[in-house]
Write a protein that holds these residues in place. Structure first.
Motif, PDB file in Angstrom:
ATOM      1  N   GLY A 162      31.899  40.995  40.585  1.00  9.36           N
ATOM      2  CA  GLY A 162      31.650  40.591  41.950  1.00  9.36           C
ATOM      3  C   GLY A 162      32.758  39.782  42.591  1.00  9.36           C
ATOM      4  N   THR A 163      33.659  39.247  41.790  1.00  6.26           N
ATOM      5  CA  THR A 163      34.750  38.431  42.298  1.00  6.26           C
ATOM      6  C   THR A 163      36.072  39.045  41.885  1.00  6.26           C
ATOM      7  OG1 THR A 163      33.396  36.426  42.109  1.00  6.26           O
ATOM      8  CG2 THR A 163      35.768  36.136  42.370  1.00  6.26           C
ATOM      9  N   THR A 164      36.914  39.329  42.856  1.00  6.52           N
ATOM     10  CA  THR A 164      38.226  39.915  42.586  1.00  6.52           C
ATOM     11  C   THR A 164      39.307  39.161  43.337  1.00  6.52           C
ATOM     12  OG1 THR A 164      37.963  41.532  44.377  1.00  6.52           O
ATOM     13  CG2 THR A 164      37.276  42.211  42.173  1.00  6.52           C
ATOM     14  N   TYR A 165      40.497  39.175  42.774  1.00 10.51           N
ATOM     15  CA  TYR A 165      41.664  38.586  43.410  1.00 10.51           C
ATOM     16  C   TYR A 165      42.843  39.527  43.245  1.00 10.51           C
ATOM     17  CZ  TYR A 165      39.193  34.137  43.698  1.00 10.51           C
ATOM     18  OH  TYR A 165      38.282  33.147  43.984  1.00 10.51           O
ATOM     19  N   TYR A 166      43.727  39.529  44.246  1.00 14.56           N
ATOM     20  CA  TYR A 166      44.894  40.386  44.234  1.00 14.56           C
ATOM     21  C   TYR A 166      46.134  39.606  44.640  1.00 14.56           C
ATOM     22  CZ  TYR A 166      41.469  44.167  44.225  1.00 14.56           C
ATOM     23  OH  TYR A 166      40.426  45.002  43.913  1.00 14.56           O
ATOM     24  N   ALA A 167      47.243  39.964  44.045  1.00 11.07           N
ATOM     25  CA  ALA A 167      48.515  39.444  44.503  1.00 11.07           C
ATOM     26  C   ALA A 167      48.796  39.974  45.903  1.00 11.07           C
ATOM     27  CB  ALA A 167      49.640  39.845  43.550  1.00 11.07           C
ATOM     28  N   ASP A 168      49.472  39.169  46.709  1.00  9.14           N
ATOM     29  CA  ASP A 168      49.771  39.585  48.077  1.00  9.14           C
ATOM     30  C   ASP A 168      50.553  40.895  48.116  1.00  9.14           C
ATOM     31  OD1 ASP A 168      50.340  36.208  49.364  1.00  9.14           O
ATOM     32  OD2 ASP A 168      48.492  37.355  49.079  1.00  9.14           O
ATOM     33  N   SER A 169      51.388  41.112  47.123  1.00  9.64           N
ATOM     34  CA  SER A 169      52.245  42.281  47.109  1.00  9.64           C
ATOM     35  C   SER A 169      51.480  43.593  46.926  1.00  9.64           C
ATOM     36  CB  SER A 169      53.301  42.152  46.007  1.00  9.64           C
ATOM     37  OG  SER A 169      52.695  42.013  44.737  1.00  9.64           O
ATOM     38  N   VAL A 170      50.248  43.517  46.410  1.00 10.33           N
ATOM     39  CA  VAL A 170      49.478  44.734  46.152  1.00 10.33           C
ATOM     40  C   VAL A 170      48.185  44.783  46.944  1.00 10.33           C
ATOM     41  CG1 VAL A 170      50.443  44.838  43.829  1.00 10.33           C
ATOM     42  CG2 VAL A 170      48.169  43.840  44.182  1.00 10.33           C
ATOM     43  N   SER A 171      47.853  43.719  47.638  1.00 10.30           N
ATOM     44  CA  SER A 171      46.612  43.670  48.399  1.00 10.30           C
ATOM     45  C   SER A 171      46.553  44.812  49.413  1.00 10.30           C
ATOM     46  CB  SER A 171      46.486  42.326  49.120  1.00 10.30           C
ATOM     47  OG  SER A 171      45.285  42.256  49.864  1.00 10.30           O
ATOM     48  N   GLY A 172      45.425  45.491  49.440  1.00 13.31           N
ATOM     49  CA  GLY A 172      45.254  46.624  50.332  1.00 13.31           C
ATOM     50  C   GLY A 172      45.681  47.942  49.735  1.00 13.31           C
ATOM     51  N   ARG A 173      46.430  47.907  48.650  1.00 15.87           N
ATOM     52  CA  ARG A 173      46.898  49.134  47.997  1.00 15.87           C
ATOM     53  C   ARG A 173      46.255  49.345  46.627  1.00 15.87           C
ATOM     54  NH1 ARG A 173      51.982  49.606  46.473  1.00 15.87           N
ATOM     55  NH2 ARG A 173      52.357  47.356  46.260  1.00 15.87           N
ATOM     56  N   PHE A 174      45.998  48.260  45.903  1.00 17.72           N
ATOM     57  CA  PHE A 174      45.431  48.334  44.563  1.00 17.72           C
ATOM     58  C   PHE A 174      43.978  47.873  44.582  1.00 17.72           C
ATOM     59  CE2 PHE A 174      49.613  47.686  41.979  1.00 17.72           C
ATOM     60  CZ  PHE A 174      50.196  48.722  42.681  1.00 17.72           C
ATOM     61  N   THR A 175      43.182  48.438  43.684  1.00 17.15           N
ATOM     62  CA  THR A 175      41.791  48.044  43.536  1.00 17.15           C
ATOM     63  C   THR A 175      41.461  47.900  42.061  1.00 17.15           C
ATOM     64  OG1 THR A 175      41.136  49.231  45.553  1.00 17.15           O
ATOM     65  CG2 THR A 175      39.389  48.591  44.031  1.00 17.15           C
ATOM     66  N   ILE A 176      40.918  46.744  41.690  1.00 11.87           N
ATOM     67  CA  ILE A 176      40.491  46.520  40.321  1.00 11.87           C
ATOM     68  C   ILE A 176      38.980  46.680  40.234  1.00 11.87           C
ATOM     69  CG2 ILE A 176      40.271  44.011  40.623  1.00 11.87           C
ATOM     70  CD1 ILE A 176      41.223  43.699  37.713  1.00 11.87           C
ATOM     71  N   SER A 177      38.511  47.285  39.169  1.00 13.53           N
ATOM     72  CA  SER A 177      37.086  47.456  38.948  1.00 13.53           C
ATOM     73  C   SER A 177      36.818  47.459  37.452  1.00 13.53           C
ATOM     74  CB  SER A 177      36.575  48.752  39.598  1.00 13.53           C
ATOM     75  OG  SER A 177      37.213  49.885  39.040  1.00 13.53           O
TER      76      SER A 177
END
Length: 127
Positions: free
Chosen positions: A56-71
């Motif tokens: 339910g909680t995810t975090y992304y580096a700014d460099s990949v935000s919007g392009r990568f998805t973790i699940s």
């Protein structure tokens, strides 16, 4: 002890997509956070994405935000990293990592907070 094995890396053209998988085996955890890191030649290992034990909680580096998805699929002990719109600067060895979580469901972004690491899988993005 927990063993983590990544797969799904390879060579892809810029703008393409890849999905990385990381399978956990050995000791099982009631709750654990999972993260993806990457390391390019001559550079430090950097955080890419993290996910809490329930997903339910995810975090992304700014460099990949919007392009990568973790699940994650806890029933199968697998964490995924879907990578879209890949760029040459995404080229690196990608590692998955795990750490038990007891009290809070917040995935760490600091690599030193993770206890278990996979062997890495190479991702190469050509221009």
């Amino acid at each position: 002890q927990v063993q983590l094995v990544e797969s799904g890396g390879g060579l892809v053209q810029a703008g393409g997509s890849l999905r990385l998988s990381c399978v956990a085996s050995g000791r099982t955890f009631s709750r654990y956070a999972l993260g993806w890191f990457r390391q390019a030649p001559g550079k430090e290992r950097e955080f890419v994405a993290g996910i809490g034990w329930s997903g339910g909680t995810t975090y992304y580096a700014d460099s990949v935000s919007g392009r990568f998805t973790i699940s994650r699929d806890n029933a199968k002990n697998i964490v995924y990293l879907q990578m879209n719109s890949l760029k040459p600067e995404d080229t690196a060895v990608y590692y998955c990592a795990a750490v038990p979580q007891v009290w809070v469901e917040v995935p760490p972004t600091n690599l030193y907070e993770y206890d278990y690491w996979g062997q890495g899988t190479q991702v190469t993005v050509s221009s």
